[in-house]
Design an enzyme around this catalytic site. Structure first.
Site, mmCIF file in Angstrom:
data_model
loop_
_atom_site.group_PDB
_atom_site.id
_atom_site.type_symbol
_atom_site.label_atom_id
_atom_site.label_comp_id
_atom_site.label_asym_id
_atom_site.label_seq_id
_atom_site.Cartn_x
_atom_site.Cartn_y
_atom_site.Cartn_z
ATOM 1 N N LYS A 1 0.807 -1.212 0.000
ATOM 2 C CA LYS A 1 0.000 0.000 0.000
ATOM 3 C C LYS A 1 0.853 1.282 0.000
ATOM 4 O O LYS A 1 2.051 1.235 0.304
ATOM 5 C CB LYS A 1 -0.914 -0.014 1.232
ATOM 6 C CG LYS A 1 -1.914 -1.165 1.242
ATOM 7 C CD LYS A 1 -2.828 -1.061 2.452
ATOM 8 C CE LYS A 1 -3.809 -2.208 2.494
ATOM 9 N NZ LYS A 1 -4.767 -2.081 3.606
ATOM 10 N N TYR B 1 -13.116 -2.312 -2.247
ATOM 11 C CA TYR B 1 -13.504 -2.160 -0.841
ATOM 12 C C TYR B 1 -15.015 -1.993 -0.670
ATOM 13 O O TYR B 1 -15.466 -1.435 0.335
ATOM 14 C CB TYR B 1 -12.763 -0.966 -0.220
ATOM 15 C CG TYR B 1 -11.294 -1.247 0.057
ATOM 16 C CD1 TYR B 1 -10.901 -2.323 0.850
ATOM 17 C CD2 TYR B 1 -10.290 -0.429 -0.460
ATOM 18 C CE1 TYR B 1 -9.562 -2.586 1.109
ATOM 19 C CE2 TYR B 1 -8.939 -0.690 -0.202
ATOM 20 C CZ TYR B 1 -8.592 -1.764 0.586
ATOM 21 O OH TYR B 1 -7.271 -2.042 0.858
ATOM 22 N N ASN C 1 -1.672 -0.019 7.067
ATOM 23 C CA ASN C 1 -1.244 -1.345 7.538
ATOM 24 C C ASN C 1 -0.452 -2.131 6.491
ATOM 25 O O ASN C 1 -0.464 -3.351 6.461
ATOM 26 C CB ASN C 1 -2.432 -2.140 8.091
ATOM 27 C CG ASN C 1 -3.493 -2.381 7.045
ATOM 28 O OD1 ASN C 1 -3.338 -1.999 5.891
ATOM 29 N ND2 ASN C 1 -4.577 -3.039 7.427
ATOM 30 N N HIS D 1 -2.269 -5.307 1.529
ATOM 31 C CA HIS D 1 -3.546 -5.998 1.354
ATOM 32 C C HIS D 1 -3.233 -7.398 0.859
ATOM 33 O O HIS D 1 -2.337 -7.578 0.030
ATOM 34 C CB HIS D 1 -4.425 -5.304 0.312
ATOM 35 C CG HIS D 1 -5.548 -6.185 -0.156
ATOM 36 N ND1 HIS D 1 -6.706 -6.326 0.559
ATOM 37 C CD2 HIS D 1 -5.646 -7.031 -1.232
ATOM 38 C CE1 HIS D 1 -7.490 -7.206 -0.049
ATOM 39 N NE2 HIS D 1 -6.872 -7.642 -1.146
ATOM 40 N N GLU E 1 -10.025 -10.642 -7.394
ATOM 41 C CA GLU E 1 -9.107 -9.501 -7.217
ATOM 42 C C GLU E 1 -7.984 -9.514 -8.259
ATOM 43 O O GLU E 1 -7.581 -8.460 -8.767
ATOM 44 C CB GLU E 1 -8.534 -9.513 -5.795
ATOM 45 C CG GLU E 1 -9.608 -9.221 -4.757
ATOM 46 C CD GLU E 1 -9.115 -9.261 -3.321
ATOM 47 O OE1 GLU E 1 -7.929 -9.578 -3.089
ATOM 48 O OE2 GLU E 1 -9.928 -8.968 -2.424
HETATM 49 P P1 TYD Z 1 -10.645 -5.381 5.915
HETATM 50 O O1 TYD Z 1 -11.060 -5.906 4.576
HETATM 51 O O2 TYD Z 1 -11.614 -5.481 7.045
HETATM 52 O O3 TYD Z 1 -9.284 -6.073 6.437
HETATM 53 P P2 TYD Z 1 -8.029 -6.707 5.713
HETATM 54 O O4 TYD Z 1 -7.279 -5.629 4.973
HETATM 55 O O5 TYD Z 1 -7.208 -7.252 6.860
HETATM 56 O O6 TYD Z 1 -8.523 -7.786 4.795
HETATM 57 O O7 TYD Z 1 -10.265 -3.841 5.779
HETATM 58 C C1 TYD Z 1 -9.714 -3.334 4.600
HETATM 59 C C2 TYD Z 1 -8.867 -2.150 4.957
HETATM 60 O O8 TYD Z 1 -9.640 -1.123 5.547
HETATM 61 C C3 TYD Z 1 -7.775 -2.409 5.964
HETATM 62 O O9 TYD Z 1 -6.682 -3.124 5.439
HETATM 63 C C4 TYD Z 1 -7.419 -1.019 6.367
HETATM 64 C C5 TYD Z 1 -8.772 -0.284 6.307
HETATM 65 N N1 TYD Z 1 -9.297 -0.044 7.674
HETATM 66 C C6 TYD Z 1 -9.284 1.247 8.187
HETATM 67 O O10 TYD Z 1 -8.849 2.184 7.518
HETATM 68 N N2 TYD Z 1 -9.761 1.469 9.449
HETATM 69 C C7 TYD Z 1 -10.225 0.455 10.231
HETATM 70 O O11 TYD Z 1 -10.642 0.704 11.393
HETATM 71 C C8 TYD Z 1 -10.226 -0.868 9.711
HETATM 72 C C9 TYD Z 1 -10.732 -2.022 10.526
HETATM 73 C C10 TYD Z 1 -9.766 -1.079 8.406
#
Ligand code: TYD
Length: 160
Positions: free
Chosen positions: A9, A49, A112, A115, A126
């Site tokens: 990301k 998303y 984080n 993805h 995807e």
């Molecule tokens: P999600 O699909 O729930 O998780 P993952 O990436 O672990 O599959 O969420 C997608 C993205 O949304 C996540 O990577 C980062 C963003 N996000 C936020 O910005 N704030 C939040 O509180 C959460 C839970 C996710």
């Protein structure tokens, strides 16, 4: 063998973590089948998303993901979807255990680092969303026979 989609990301690109993340997947034994840098456009991110469209962070997430380019990869391996998800760790950086990518490099819910597809079905969707067929390369790496045992690859080809 499975394929899965990984997006390194914008936060990781800005923080010079691309090499670290790619290195982990390569060292694990996953094969890179495709890799490119792309400025992800809001329309495709909204599709990607869509399951989060009612969340309060959704608009911010789309802005963050479309601010600077991301690195997109297709990784291949036996049970690649779950192998990669385990390496990535849980969504929230502060809760992700050390040793996972998010646990080692993130203290954020949004920023984080990566993805990774969460199921084989979603991985297919995807990969098709972000890659053209001709961008994905099928070849046998020279170390393949040292990464898996024969029974994991040649004998029972029906196994994932
Ligand atoms: P999600 O699909 O729930 O998780 P993952 O990436 O672990 O599959 O969420 C997608 C993205 O949304 C996540 O990577 C980062 C963003 N996000 C936020 O910005 N704030 C939040 O509180 C959460 C839970 C996710």
């Amino acid at each position: 063998m499975q394929q899965t989609l990984v997006i390194i990301k914008p936060d990781a690109v800005n923080r010079c973590l691309v090499g670290e993340v790619v290195k982990r997947f390569e060292k694990k034994g996953l094969q890179i089948k495709a890799m490119k840098m792309e400025m992800l456009q809001p329309y495709i991110l909204k599709e990607h998303y869509a399951h989060l469209k009612d969340k309060e962070f959704y608009e911010e997430l789309i802005k963050f993901m479309s601010k600077i380019p991301s690195i997109l990869m297709v990784l291949k391996g036996k049970e690649a979807v779950s192998v990669v998800r385990k390496m990535v760790g849980p969504t929230k950086g502060r809760e992700a255990p050390p040793g996972t990518i998010r646990g080692d490099y993130s203290v954020s819910n949004q920023s984080n680092v990566v993805h990774a597809s969460d199921s084989e079905e979603n991985a297919k969707i995807e990969i098709e969303r972000f890659f053209k067929k001709e961008e994905i390369y099928d070849f046998k790496k020279m170390n393949f026979d040292w990464i898996y045992s024969r029974d994991e690859t040649y004998i029972d080809k029906t196994k994932k």
